[in-house]
Design a protein around this motif. Structure first.
Motif, PDB file in Angstrom:
ATOM      1  N   TRP A 276      -9.415  -3.865  -9.414  1.00 61.11           N
ATOM      2  CA  TRP A 276      -9.213  -4.986 -10.312  1.00 61.11           C
ATOM      3  C   TRP A 276      -8.809  -6.221  -9.516  1.00 61.11           C
ATOM      4  O   TRP A 276      -8.379  -6.135  -8.373  1.00 61.11           O
ATOM      5  CB  TRP A 276      -8.173  -4.666 -11.384  1.00 61.11           C
ATOM      6  CG  TRP A 276      -6.754  -4.658 -10.887  1.00 61.11           C
ATOM      7  CD1 TRP A 276      -5.872  -5.708 -10.875  1.00 61.11           C
ATOM      8  CD2 TRP A 276      -6.054  -3.562 -10.312  1.00 61.11           C
ATOM      9  NE1 TRP A 276      -4.679  -5.324 -10.340  1.00 61.11           N
ATOM     10  CE2 TRP A 276      -4.761  -4.014  -9.978  1.00 61.11           C
ATOM     11  CE3 TRP A 276      -6.382  -2.246 -10.043  1.00 61.11           C
ATOM     12  CZ2 TRP A 276      -3.809  -3.184  -9.396  1.00 61.11           C
ATOM     13  CZ3 TRP A 276      -5.441  -1.437  -9.462  1.00 61.11           C
ATOM     14  CH2 TRP A 276      -4.167  -1.907  -9.148  1.00 61.11           C
ATOM     15  N   ASP A 277      -8.975  -7.362 -10.145  1.00 62.21           N
ATOM     16  CA  ASP A 277      -8.572  -8.655  -9.581  1.00 62.21           C
ATOM     17  C   ASP A 277      -7.781  -9.362 -10.665  1.00 62.21           C
ATOM     18  O   ASP A 277      -8.292  -9.615 -11.749  1.00 62.21           O
ATOM     19  CB  ASP A 277      -9.803  -9.470  -9.197  1.00 62.21           C
ATOM     20  CG  ASP A 277      -9.472 -10.806  -8.566  1.00 62.21           C
ATOM     21  OD1 ASP A 277      -8.288 -11.219  -8.567  1.00 62.21           O
ATOM     22  OD2 ASP A 277     -10.394 -11.462  -8.079  1.00 62.21           O
ATOM     23  N   ASP A 278      -6.501  -9.661 -10.376  1.00 62.26           N
ATOM     24  CA  ASP A 278      -5.674 -10.304 -11.397  1.00 62.26           C
ATOM     25  C   ASP A 278      -5.576 -11.821 -11.223  1.00 62.26           C
ATOM     26  O   ASP A 278      -4.780 -12.471 -11.887  1.00 62.26           O
ATOM     27  CB  ASP A 278      -4.287  -9.665 -11.470  1.00 62.26           C
ATOM     28  CG  ASP A 278      -3.512  -9.776 -10.162  1.00 62.26           C
ATOM     29  OD1 ASP A 278      -3.817 -10.653  -9.336  1.00 62.26           O
ATOM     30  OD2 ASP A 278      -2.581  -8.975  -9.980  1.00 62.26           O
TER      31      ASP A 278
ATOM     32  N   LEU B 129      -1.600 -12.874  -5.091  1.00 61.43           N
ATOM     33  CA  LEU B 129      -0.361 -12.289  -4.587  1.00 61.43           C
ATOM     34  C   LEU B 129      -0.663 -11.130  -3.641  1.00 61.43           C
ATOM     35  O   LEU B 129      -1.714 -10.503  -3.714  1.00 61.43           O
ATOM     36  CB  LEU B 129       0.507 -11.790  -5.744  1.00 61.43           C
ATOM     37  CG  LEU B 129       1.038 -12.855  -6.693  1.00 61.43           C
ATOM     38  CD1 LEU B 129       1.783 -12.202  -7.851  1.00 61.43           C
ATOM     39  CD2 LEU B 129       1.934 -13.828  -5.952  1.00 61.43           C
ATOM     40  N   GLY B 130       0.295 -10.833  -2.767  1.00 66.95           N
ATOM     41  CA  GLY B 130       0.144  -9.730  -1.838  1.00 66.95           C
ATOM     42  C   GLY B 130       1.170  -8.647  -2.051  1.00 66.95           C
ATOM     43  O   GLY B 130       1.154  -7.626  -1.371  1.00 66.95           O
TER      44      GLY B 130
ATOM     45  N   ARG C  27      -3.794  -6.547  -2.438  1.00 66.82           N
ATOM     46  CA  ARG C  27      -3.732  -7.723  -1.564  1.00 66.82           C
ATOM     47  C   ARG C  27      -4.501  -8.865  -2.201  1.00 66.82           C
ATOM     48  O   ARG C  27      -5.610  -8.671  -2.703  1.00 66.82           O
ATOM     49  CB  ARG C  27      -4.334  -7.394  -0.204  1.00 66.82           C
ATOM     50  CG  ARG C  27      -4.212  -8.546   0.761  1.00 66.82           C
ATOM     51  CD  ARG C  27      -4.661  -8.151   2.131  1.00 66.82           C
ATOM     52  NE  ARG C  27      -4.375  -9.250   3.046  1.00 66.82           N
ATOM     53  CZ  ARG C  27      -4.722  -9.264   4.289  1.00 66.82           C
ATOM     54  NH1 ARG C  27      -5.368  -8.244   4.812  1.00 66.82           N
ATOM     55  NH2 ARG C  27      -4.436 -10.293   5.048  1.00 66.82           N
ATOM     56  N   HIS C  28      -3.908 -10.056  -2.148  1.00 63.97           N
ATOM     57  CA  HIS C  28      -4.531 -11.271  -2.703  1.00 63.97           C
ATOM     58  C   HIS C  28      -4.959 -11.086  -4.154  1.00 63.97           C
ATOM     59  O   HIS C  28      -6.005 -11.567  -4.579  1.00 63.97           O
ATOM     60  CB  HIS C  28      -5.714 -11.724  -1.857  1.00 63.97           C
ATOM     61  CG  HIS C  28      -5.376 -12.036  -0.441  1.00 63.97           C
ATOM     62  ND1 HIS C  28      -4.382 -12.918  -0.088  1.00 63.97           N
ATOM     63  CD2 HIS C  28      -5.882 -11.571   0.719  1.00 63.97           C
ATOM     64  CE1 HIS C  28      -4.305 -12.996   1.225  1.00 63.97           C
ATOM     65  NE2 HIS C  28      -5.191 -12.171   1.742  1.00 63.97           N
TER      66      HIS C  28
ATOM     67  N   GLN D  12       0.821  -1.208   0.000  1.00 58.69           N
ATOM     68  CA  GLN D  12       0.000   0.000   0.000  1.00 58.69           C
ATOM     69  C   GLN D  12       0.856   1.260   0.000  1.00 58.69           C
ATOM     70  O   GLN D  12       2.000   1.242   0.435  1.00 58.69           O
ATOM     71  CB  GLN D  12      -0.987   0.017   1.161  1.00 58.69           C
ATOM     72  CG  GLN D  12      -0.363  -0.091   2.516  1.00 58.69           C
ATOM     73  CD  GLN D  12      -1.400  -0.289   3.615  1.00 58.69           C
ATOM     74  OE1 GLN D  12      -2.489  -0.818   3.373  1.00 58.69           O
ATOM     75  NE2 GLN D  12      -1.076   0.128   4.813  1.00 58.69           N
ATOM     76  N   TRP D  13       0.254   2.310  -0.541  1.00 59.04           N
ATOM     77  CA  TRP D  13       0.918   3.595  -0.688  1.00 59.04           C
ATOM     78  C   TRP D  13      -0.066   4.722  -0.410  1.00 59.04           C
ATOM     79  O   TRP D  13      -1.259   4.607  -0.706  1.00 59.04           O
ATOM     80  CB  TRP D  13       1.427   3.788  -2.119  1.00 59.04           C
ATOM     81  CG  TRP D  13       2.424   2.797  -2.581  1.00 59.04           C
ATOM     82  CD1 TRP D  13       3.791   2.922  -2.547  1.00 59.04           C
ATOM     83  CD2 TRP D  13       2.176   1.529  -3.192  1.00 59.04           C
ATOM     84  NE1 TRP D  13       4.381   1.809  -3.093  1.00 59.04           N
ATOM     85  CE2 TRP D  13       3.412   0.929  -3.487  1.00 59.04           C
ATOM     86  CE3 TRP D  13       1.005   0.824  -3.493  1.00 59.04           C
ATOM     87  CZ2 TRP D  13       3.522  -0.312  -4.082  1.00 59.04           C
ATOM     88  CZ3 TRP D  13       1.112  -0.425  -4.085  1.00 59.04           C
ATOM     89  CH2 TRP D  13       2.362  -0.978  -4.367  1.00 59.04           C
ATOM     90  N   ASP D  14       0.446   5.826   0.121  1.00 63.03           N
ATOM     91  CA  ASP D  14      -0.262   7.095   0.145  1.00 63.03           C
ATOM     92  C   ASP D  14       0.229   7.854  -1.081  1.00 63.03           C
ATOM     93  O   ASP D  14       1.431   7.867  -1.360  1.00 63.03           O
ATOM     94  CB  ASP D  14       0.084   7.902   1.401  1.00 63.03           C
ATOM     95  CG  ASP D  14      -0.477   7.293   2.679  1.00 63.03           C
ATOM     96  OD1 ASP D  14      -1.521   6.614   2.618  1.00 63.03           O
ATOM     97  OD2 ASP D  14       0.122   7.526   3.748  1.00 63.03           O
ATOM     98  N   ALA D  15      -0.677   8.489  -1.789  1.00 59.85           N
ATOM     99  CA  ALA D  15      -0.284   9.194  -3.006  1.00 59.85           C
ATOM    100  C   ALA D  15      -1.078  10.489  -3.136  1.00 59.85           C
ATOM    101  O   ALA D  15      -2.209  10.586  -2.648  1.00 59.85           O
ATOM    102  CB  ALA D  15      -0.533   8.315  -4.232  1.00 59.85           C
ATOM    103  N   TRP D  16      -0.446  11.475  -3.777  1.00 63.97           N
ATOM    104  CA  TRP D  16      -1.088  12.750  -4.034  1.00 63.97           C
ATOM    105  C   TRP D  16      -0.957  13.062  -5.514  1.00 63.97           C
ATOM    106  O   TRP D  16       0.120  12.931  -6.097  1.00 63.97           O
ATOM    107  CB  TRP D  16      -0.433  13.851  -3.203  1.00 63.97           C
ATOM    108  CG  TRP D  16      -0.726  13.726  -1.749  1.00 63.97           C
ATOM    109  CD1 TRP D  16      -1.705  14.388  -1.053  1.00 63.97           C
ATOM    110  CD2 TRP D  16      -0.062  12.896  -0.792  1.00 63.97           C
ATOM    111  NE1 TRP D  16      -1.681  14.011   0.269  1.00 63.97           N
ATOM    112  CE2 TRP D  16      -0.682  13.087   0.460  1.00 63.97           C
ATOM    113  CE3 TRP D  16       0.997  11.986  -0.868  1.00 63.97           C
ATOM    114  CZ2 TRP D  16      -0.279  12.432   1.614  1.00 63.97           C
ATOM    115  CZ3 TRP D  16       1.399  11.320   0.275  1.00 63.97           C
ATOM    116  CH2 TRP D  16       0.762  11.550   1.502  1.00 63.97           C
ATOM    117  N   THR D  17      -2.041  13.492  -6.116  1.00 65.35           N
ATOM    118  CA  THR D  17      -2.029  13.855  -7.525  1.00 65.35           C
ATOM    119  C   THR D  17      -1.383  15.229  -7.694  1.00 65.35           C
ATOM    120  O   THR D  17      -1.157  15.949  -6.719  1.00 65.35           O
ATOM    121  CB  THR D  17      -3.457  13.893  -8.102  1.00 65.35           C
ATOM    122  OG1 THR D  17      -4.181  14.935  -7.450  1.00 65.35           O
ATOM    123  CG2 THR D  17      -4.162  12.551  -7.938  1.00 65.35           C
TER     124      THR D  17
END
Length: 94
Positions: A60-62, A66-67, A32-33, A16-21
């Motif tokens: 999305w779900d690939d 995987l985590g 996750r998963h 996980q990440w915090d992001a700013w545009t």
């Protein structure tokens, strides 16, 4: 959407990440998963977050379960990109 700043807050399970545009919007990026998501929120303080479908930018779900995922792969799947000179902080931040 173009990101000006990305801070990795967890490496895996979930990644996980915090992001700013570039226009200052905060986004929460999570994987996750095999499930990836990008949510709009007011900021990184989870006490202020809304739980509403309008907050979801993409999911999305690939089918991998995987985590872990590298930021570049996450961004490509989410349809996001880094701005030239974007600040990227990799590793666990507390």
């Amino acid at each position: 959407m173009t990101l000006a700043r990305v801070v990795q807050t967890c490496y895996g399970c979930p990644a996980q990440w915090d992001a700013w545009t570039t226009d200052g919007q905060y986004l929460y990026l999570r994987y996750r998963h095999g499930n990836g998501s990008v949510e709009r929120q007011e900021g990184p303080d989870t006490d202020t977050w809304l739980d509403h479908p309008d907050q979801i930018v993409t999911e999305w779900d690939d089918d991998t379960l995987l985590g872990e995922i590298e930021l570049d792969d996450f961004l490509a799947r989410a349809g996001l990109r880094l701005a030239p000179g974007a600040e990227v902080v990799r590793g666990w931040v507390t």
